[in-house]
Structures are given as structure tokens and as C-alpha cells.
Design an enzyme around this catalytic site. Structure first.
Site, PDB file in Angstrom:
ATOM      1  CE  LYS A  97      43.698  49.746  29.558  1.00 35.18           C
ATOM      2  NZ  LYS A  97      42.461  50.159  28.821  1.00 35.18           N
ATOM      3  CB  THR A 135      44.605  45.759  32.185  1.00 33.21           C
ATOM      4  OG1 THR A 135      45.223  44.479  32.169  1.00 33.21           O
ATOM      5  CG2 THR A 135      45.681  46.786  31.873  1.00 33.21           C
ATOM      6  CG  ASP A 136      45.574  41.458  35.031  1.00 34.99           C
ATOM      7  OD1 ASP A 136      45.228  41.953  33.938  1.00 34.99           O
ATOM      8  OD2 ASP A 136      45.753  40.238  35.180  1.00 34.99           O
ATOM      9  CD1 TRP A 161      43.669  37.215  32.906  1.00 37.57           C
ATOM     10  CD2 TRP A 161      43.280  35.087  33.430  1.00 37.57           C
ATOM     11  NE1 TRP A 161      44.879  36.627  33.182  1.00 37.57           N
ATOM     12  CE2 TRP A 161      44.664  35.321  33.505  1.00 37.57           C
ATOM     13  CE3 TRP A 161      42.793  33.805  33.723  1.00 37.57           C
ATOM     14  CZ2 TRP A 161      45.574  34.322  33.852  1.00 37.57           C
ATOM     15  CZ3 TRP A 161      43.688  32.817  34.082  1.00 37.57           C
ATOM     16  CH2 TRP A 161      45.066  33.076  34.138  1.00 37.57           C
ATOM     17  CE1 TYR A 200      45.750  46.505  26.966  1.00 40.92           C
ATOM     18  CE2 TYR A 200      46.483  44.900  28.594  1.00 40.92           C
ATOM     19  CZ  TYR A 200      45.475  45.652  28.030  1.00 40.92           C
ATOM     20  OH  TYR A 200      44.197  45.574  28.523  1.00 40.92           O
TER      21      TYR A 200
HETATM   22  N1  LIG Z   1      39.777  41.510  27.463  1.00 34.26           N
HETATM   23  C1  LIG Z   1      40.320  41.491  28.672  1.00 34.26           C
HETATM   24  O1  LIG Z   1      40.569  40.427  29.268  1.00 34.26           O
HETATM   25  C2  LIG Z   1      40.624  42.792  29.372  1.00 34.26           C
HETATM   26  C3  LIG Z   1      41.206  42.738  30.652  1.00 34.26           C
HETATM   27  C4  LIG Z   1      41.479  43.928  31.309  1.00 34.26           C
HETATM   28  C5  LIG Z   1      41.157  45.134  30.741  1.00 34.26           C
HETATM   29  N2  LIG Z   1      40.604  45.157  29.486  1.00 34.26           N
HETATM   30  C6  LIG Z   1      40.302  46.470  28.906  1.00 34.26           C
HETATM   31  O2  LIG Z   1      38.960  46.466  28.454  1.00 34.26           O
HETATM   32  C7  LIG Z   1      38.846  47.305  27.300  1.00 34.26           C
HETATM   33  C8  LIG Z   1      38.191  46.541  26.179  1.00 34.26           C
HETATM   34  O3  LIG Z   1      38.994  45.412  25.916  1.00 34.26           O
HETATM   35  P1  LIG Z   1      38.492  44.235  24.991  1.00 34.26           P
HETATM   36  O4  LIG Z   1      39.350  43.072  25.269  1.00 34.26           O
HETATM   37  O5  LIG Z   1      37.001  44.120  25.117  1.00 34.26           O
HETATM   38  O6  LIG Z   1      38.900  44.804  23.588  1.00 34.26           O
HETATM   39  P2  LIG Z   1      38.281  44.511  22.175  1.00 34.26           P
HETATM   40  O7  LIG Z   1      37.545  43.212  22.161  1.00 34.26           O
HETATM   41  O8  LIG Z   1      39.390  44.747  21.225  1.00 34.26           O
HETATM   42  O9  LIG Z   1      37.197  45.627  22.035  1.00 34.26           O
HETATM   43  C9  LIG Z   1      37.585  46.955  21.890  1.00 34.26           C
HETATM   44  C10 LIG Z   1      36.359  47.781  21.553  1.00 34.26           C
HETATM   45  O10 LIG Z   1      36.773  49.137  21.425  1.00 34.26           O
HETATM   46  C11 LIG Z   1      36.315  49.625  20.170  1.00 34.26           C
HETATM   47  N3  LIG Z   1      37.313  50.556  19.682  1.00 34.26           N
HETATM   48  C12 LIG Z   1      38.617  50.345  19.419  1.00 34.26           C
HETATM   49  N4  LIG Z   1      39.217  51.445  18.972  1.00 34.26           N
HETATM   50  C13 LIG Z   1      38.255  52.399  18.952  1.00 34.26           C
HETATM   51  C14 LIG Z   1      38.240  53.755  18.593  1.00 34.26           C
HETATM   52  N5  LIG Z   1      39.339  54.381  18.167  1.00 34.26           N
HETATM   53  N6  LIG Z   1      37.080  54.437  18.726  1.00 34.26           N
HETATM   54  C15 LIG Z   1      35.962  53.833  19.158  1.00 34.26           C
HETATM   55  N7  LIG Z   1      35.922  52.527  19.519  1.00 34.26           N
HETATM   56  C16 LIG Z   1      37.048  51.832  19.407  1.00 34.26           C
HETATM   57  C17 LIG Z   1      36.201  48.408  19.263  1.00 34.26           C
HETATM   58  O11 LIG Z   1      35.254  48.670  18.292  1.00 34.26           O
HETATM   59  P3  LIG Z   1      35.146  47.754  16.967  1.00 34.26           P
HETATM   60  O12 LIG Z   1      34.638  46.416  17.378  1.00 34.26           O
HETATM   61  O13 LIG Z   1      34.190  48.517  16.115  1.00 34.26           O
HETATM   62  O14 LIG Z   1      36.537  47.688  16.397  1.00 34.26           O
HETATM   63  C18 LIG Z   1      35.719  47.347  20.247  1.00 34.26           C
HETATM   64  O15 LIG Z   1      34.299  47.391  20.400  1.00 34.26           O
HETATM   65  C19 LIG Z   1      40.274  47.790  26.976  1.00 34.26           C
HETATM   66  O16 LIG Z   1      40.438  49.077  27.520  1.00 34.26           O
HETATM   67  C20 LIG Z   1      41.156  46.783  27.694  1.00 34.26           C
HETATM   68  O17 LIG Z   1      42.390  47.376  28.066  1.00 34.26           O
HETATM   69  C21 LIG Z   1      40.321  44.024  28.800  1.00 34.26           C
END
Ligand SMILES: NC(=O)c1ccc[n+]([C@@H]2O[C@H](COP(=O)([O-])OP(=O)(O)OC[C@H]3O[C@@H](n4cnc5c(N)ncnc54)[C@H](OP(=O)(O)O)[C@@H]3O)[C@@H](O)[C@H]2O)c1
Length: 145
Positions: A36, A8-9, A57, A32
Site C-alpha cells: 500500500k 491504510t494505517d 477498520w 500488505y
Molecule cells: N477494509 C478495511 O478495513 C480497509 C482499511 C484501510 C484501507 N482499506 C483499503 O480499501 C480498499 C478496499 O478494501 P476492502 O477491504 O473494501 O477490500 P475488498 O472487500 O476486498 O474489496 C475490494 C474490491 O476491489 C475489487 N477488485 C479487486 N481486484 C480488482 C481488480 N483487479 N480490478 C477491479 N476491481 C478489483 C473487488 O471486486 P470484486 O468484489 O468483484 O472481487 C472488490 O469490490 C483497499 O485499497 C484497502 O487497502 C481497507
């Protein structure tokens, strides 16, 4: 074995007036961001065949995201306030997924910044969302704060 880690940023301090590149020093400010960054370091200590992909984002059809939040809030309210002092690069899930699928087929290991082109504030992002929805008759008032 190859490992791909989505980061992430938030590993940066957020003070830069230009987009961060892969060679910039990290300095996470939040729990967070620190966790990360710790994950990045752990990955680098575990293997040399790694991809660290920092994105930002993220929005798309599935899961919660800013686009869905704005559209949902607009259903219940006449006006919305959205901050304009935070700037980032929105990233469409499909574009990110295609990038990742291509990347992991290669052996070009290392750190990547993967976001869609261009930057905006959260306020500008919200404006674009409602423009894209095309509801010119909407009574919704959008304010930056
Ligand atoms: N969203 C953003 O803007 C953003 C930006 C930069 C980086 N990221 C990175 O992208 C990744 C996903 O983010 P997101 O925003 O998509 O998060 P999210 O919507 O909370 O999705 C997380 C996913 O991980 C699964 N998960 C969580 N804990 C788990 C575990 N212990 N074992 C197996 N699966 C697990 C969840 O499954 P369930 O649905 O079954 O709970 C869900 O499918 C993260 O690493 C985050 O740091 C996200």
C-alpha cells in the site's frame, strides 16, 4: 486528472501510543502495508493532483468486515476470544464515502487520515457490537486475550 487512492494505517509500524498524523514517518511492517505504501509513492510519482486517503477498520453494510464476522461467529459459538492489545479507529463506510465524495470535488490535494472519531481495541469494538445488538439475554461470553 485527479486521482484518489485509498490507503491504510498499515503504512505505519503500529508502535505509536497516539494516533498517527499525516506528517508521521511511514514504516510498514507487513507485505500488505508495504504494497500500500508502494502504491502511495507510485501515485505521487505519477501526478500532482492526488488524494491519498488513509483509513482504518472499515465496516458497513456491504462486503466482509469485523462487525459481520463477530455477529456470524456469535451465532455458532457460546464464547468468543478477541484481542485487546491492538488499538485502532473503526470507520463506517457511509461516513468515509461522504468524506471522499466531498474531498474529490475540491483541489485540496495531499494526504489525509480519514477515520471515525475515537479509538478502541478489537475487544472493545466487539463489546460495542454486541451492546449495540442489544441482546441482554444472550449467553455469549466475550473474553479479551
Ligand atoms: N477494509 C478495511 O478495513 C480497509 C482499511 C484501510 C484501507 N482499506 C483499503 O480499501 C480498499 C478496499 O478494501 P476492502 O477491504 O473494501 O477490500 P475488498 O472487500 O476486498 O474489496 C475490494 C474490491 O476491489 C475489487 N477488485 C479487486 N481486484 C480488482 C481488480 N483487479 N480490478 C477491479 N476491481 C478489483 C473487488 O471486486 P470484486 O468484489 O468483484 O472481487 C472488490 O469490490 C483497499 O485499497 C484497502 O487497502 C481497507
Amino acid at each position: 486528472m485527479k486521482l484518489c487512492y485509498i490507503s491504510t494505517d498499515y503504512v505505519f509500524d503500529g508502535q505509536s501510543s497516539r494516533p498517527y498524523n499525516e506528517y508521521d514517518n511511514t514504516d510498514p511492517q507487513s507485505v500488505y502495508g508495504k504494497s500500500k505504501r508502494a502504491g502511495e509513492l507510485l501515485l505521487q510519482s505519477l501526478c500532482s493532483s492526488y488524494f491519498i486517503v488513509r483509513t482504518s477498520w472499515v465496516y458497513g453494510k456491504y462486503g466482509n468486515n469485523f462487525v459481520k464476522t463477530m455477529l456470524k461467529l456469535a451465532q455458532d459459538r457460546d464464547s468468543l476470544k478477541v484481542v485487546s492489545d491492538q488499538v485502532g479507529a473503526p470507520t463506517y463506510t457511509r461516513d468515509l464515502a461522504l468524506f471522499l465524495l466531498n474531498l474529490i470535488e475540491t483541489e485540496a490535494y495531499g494526504i489525509y487520515h480519514a477515520s471515525n472519531t475515537g479509538t478502541c481495541s478489537w475487544f472493545e469494538f466487539a463489546q460495542a457490537i454486541f451492546e449495540e445488538r442489544g441482546d441482554s439475554n444472550s449467553t455469549l461470553a466475550l473474553y479479551d486475550c
